[in-house]
Design an enzyme around this catalytic site. Structure first.
Site, PDB file in Angstrom:
ATOM      1  N   LYS A  80       0.866  -1.191   0.000  1.00 15.60           N
ATOM      2  CA  LYS A  80       0.000   0.000   0.000  1.00 15.60           C
ATOM      3  C   LYS A  80       0.899   1.236   0.000  1.00 15.60           C
ATOM      4  O   LYS A  80       1.965   1.240   0.632  1.00 15.60           O
ATOM      5  CB  LYS A  80      -0.882  -0.036   1.243  1.00 15.60           C
ATOM      6  CG  LYS A  80      -1.946   1.037   1.313  1.00 15.60           C
ATOM      7  CD  LYS A  80      -2.803   0.829   2.562  1.00 15.60           C
ATOM      8  CE  LYS A  80      -3.929   1.830   2.680  1.00 15.60           C
ATOM      9  NZ  LYS A  80      -4.759   1.590   3.886  1.00 15.60           N
ATOM     10  N   SER A 155      -9.619   1.580   2.888  1.00 15.36           N
ATOM     11  CA  SER A 155      -8.766   2.378   2.032  1.00 15.36           C
ATOM     12  C   SER A 155      -7.722   1.563   1.271  1.00 15.36           C
ATOM     13  O   SER A 155      -7.140   2.063   0.306  1.00 15.36           O
ATOM     14  CB  SER A 155      -8.058   3.440   2.856  1.00 15.36           C
ATOM     15  OG  SER A 155      -7.209   2.842   3.821  1.00 15.36           O
ATOM     16  N   SER A 179      -9.620  -0.950   7.037  1.00 12.22           N
ATOM     17  CA  SER A 179      -9.073  -0.763   5.692  1.00 12.22           C
ATOM     18  C   SER A 179      -8.329  -1.943   5.087  1.00 12.22           C
ATOM     19  O   SER A 179      -7.996  -1.903   3.904  1.00 12.22           O
ATOM     20  CB  SER A 179      -8.155   0.449   5.668  1.00 12.22           C
ATOM     21  OG  SER A 179      -8.939   1.594   5.541  1.00 12.22           O
TER      22      SER A 179
END
Ligand code: GLN
Length: 486
Positions: A80, A155, A179
């Site tokens: 990420k 996210s 997330s």
């Protein structure tokens, strides 16, 4: 039927590597070719590091004696884009950091590099990890591999979509309120938020420090435990990290849940959860019973306060953490300002997107003199009560099972105008962050061609127990083998 290389799990790829049936270069090319093929429609990456990855892969192939015992050696992964990578752009999908190249690796990155992992790139996300759909990325939304019109969740939407579509063998996400688990659920993959403190956050760009945790996103539970083995451990660079006794999660997977005591908190099955999701989780509970577990309905009455507590604490911590983006130290800086104050104001105005600004304002308000006791202190007190409530049920139950997300993937644009609707996506995942306990989401079914995730929560440091329960379910079902057709 032989699967294309990009569809393999980590453990399958390792077997092929060990038997010299494929090389690391083959695996890396398979991931990069897949990226080339599907990335125009999925858009799960912010940066692809193709040349670097191939160079690394070749060097592993030339030195087969290096790290022979590592499960991750020579296998391509993504991170990420809020996890710092030395000499590789780390943007948090924000204009504020669109040109930020960290001078150091996050501890988890160092660990994966030491395990011989090969970085293929950085995953798209909601800006600064604030969001549930990846639509808050300043660059582009990511599309759900099961239906390109739909969101992948967030996210960590980039990581979940990349793993689901075979663009990498695994990825790491961060989970502050769901997330990792919510996008894993919406994309039909496995996502684990470890116990707070189990995995170092050094080098993770901070959102809400008392809640943030890094964890794996993988195709199955065995892979999840393999990646967890590689990233756990005490880190002197993170004062909240804890020394652990185990890093043998993958070795202790038994798949036996005979006698396991499962609690099903009824509050997670009430208003707002789609019927298809409820039916799927109920059916999954029957599968657990067949495997010898006992299932009992329980009550966690404080659950209803978790979302409110989160939306005081997370923005408050975010407002403090994000004060560092002032255009002076690093990141975007507004150039034509009349004064230093003007420069800071314009830098923050232009650099942050609307959701990040909203959170900063909420947090600054909650922390301001006169309101601090009414909001922040009150939320902290309720947090302690929620934590105690979880601790008391874990005296009687080994794990708790709930839906991960109240719905399957929703349409891109469907909830962007209504932040409160968006916030409700995390109603089932937030309590685990508030308490700091571990929780995993695993594929448990489909509705109208879209994946449904089941959440298994456990007591502090009971990763072995929840992974084992998840593994047992996985062994008895086929959901984790489903792949989107792209
Ligand atoms: N969706 C939640 C939020 O917007 C959680 C995000 C996260 O876990 N990083 O804050």
């Amino acid at each position: 039927m032989t699967l294309p290389l990009y569809e393999l799990t980590i453990h399958d790829a390792k077997d092929l590597l060990d038997n010299q049936m494929v090389s690391s270069e083959d695996l890396t090319r398979a991931a990069l070719d897949r990226i080339k093929q599907v990335e125009p429609s999925i858009k799960s990456f912010v940066t692809v590091t193709g040349d670097l990855a191939l160079e690394e892969a070749k060097s592993f192939d030339q030195n087969p004696g290096v790290l022979p015992s590592s499960n991750l050696r020579g296998i391509p992964f993504q991170l990420k884009d809020n996890i710092c990578t030395q000499d590789i752009l780390t943007t948090c999908s924000s204009n504020m950091l669109s040109e930020f190249i960290p001078p150091y690796d996050a501890t988890v990155v160092e660990k994966l590099k030491h395990s011989g992992g090969i970085i293929v790139g950085k995953g798209n996300m909601d800006e600064f990890a604030m969001g549930s759909s990846t639509e808050n990325s300043a660059f582009h939304p990511t599309h759900n591999p099961w239906d390109l019109e739909r969101v992948p969740g967030g996210s960590s939407g980039g990581p979940a979509a990349a793993v689901a579509s075979g663009e990498c063998f695994y990825s790491l996400g961060s989970d502050t309120g769901g997330s990792i688990r919510q996008p894993a659920s919406l994309c039909g993959v496995v996502g684990l938020k470890p116990t707070y403190g189990l995995v170092s956050r050094y080098g993770l760009v901070a959102f809400a420090s008392s809640l943030d945790q890094i964890g794996p996103i993988t195709k199955d539970v065995r892979d999840c435990s393999i990646v967890l083995d590689a990233i756990v451990g005490h880190d002197p660079m993170d004062s909240t990290s804890i020394a652990t006794v185990s890093n043998c999660y993958s070795k202790s997977l038994k798949g036996d849940v005979n006698g396991l005591k499962i609690g099903v908190p009824k509050e997670y099955f009430e208003a707002g959860v789609d019927k298809s999701v409820l039916d799927c989780i109920k059916e999954s509970l029957l599968a657990f019973e067949k495997l010898g577990a006992t299932v009992s309905e329980i009550s966690l009455p404080l659950t209803k306060y978790a979302l409110a507590v989160y939306y005081i604490l997370a923005p408050s911590e975010a407002s403090a953490n994000l004060s560092r983006y002032d255009g002076v130290k690093y990141g975007y800086s507004y150039k034509d300002a009349g004064s230093i104050w003007d420069a800071m104001e314009k830098t923050r105005q232009n650099g942050f997107g609307p959701e990040v600004s909203r959170r900063i304002m909420l947090g600054t308000y909650a922390l301001s003199a006169g309101y601090y006791d009414a909001y922040y202190v009150k939320a902290q007190k309720v947090r302690t009560m929620i934590r105690d409530e979880f601790s008391s049920v874990f005296n009687d139950y080994d794990v708790l099972i709930t839906p991960t997300s109240p719905s399957t993937a929703f349409l891109i644009g469907e909830k962007t105008e209504d932040p409160l609707q968006m916030y409700l996506n995390d109603i089932c995942t937030i309590p685990a962050n508030i308490a700091g306990i571990p929780a995993i989401s695993i594929p448990a079914g489909f509705s109208n061609g879209l994946p449904i995730g089941m959440q298994i929560m456990g007591n502090y440091f009971s990763e072995n127990t929840i992974l084992n329960a998840a593994y047992a379910f996985e062994q008895a079902t086929e959901w984790h083998k489903m792949r989107p057709s792209l």
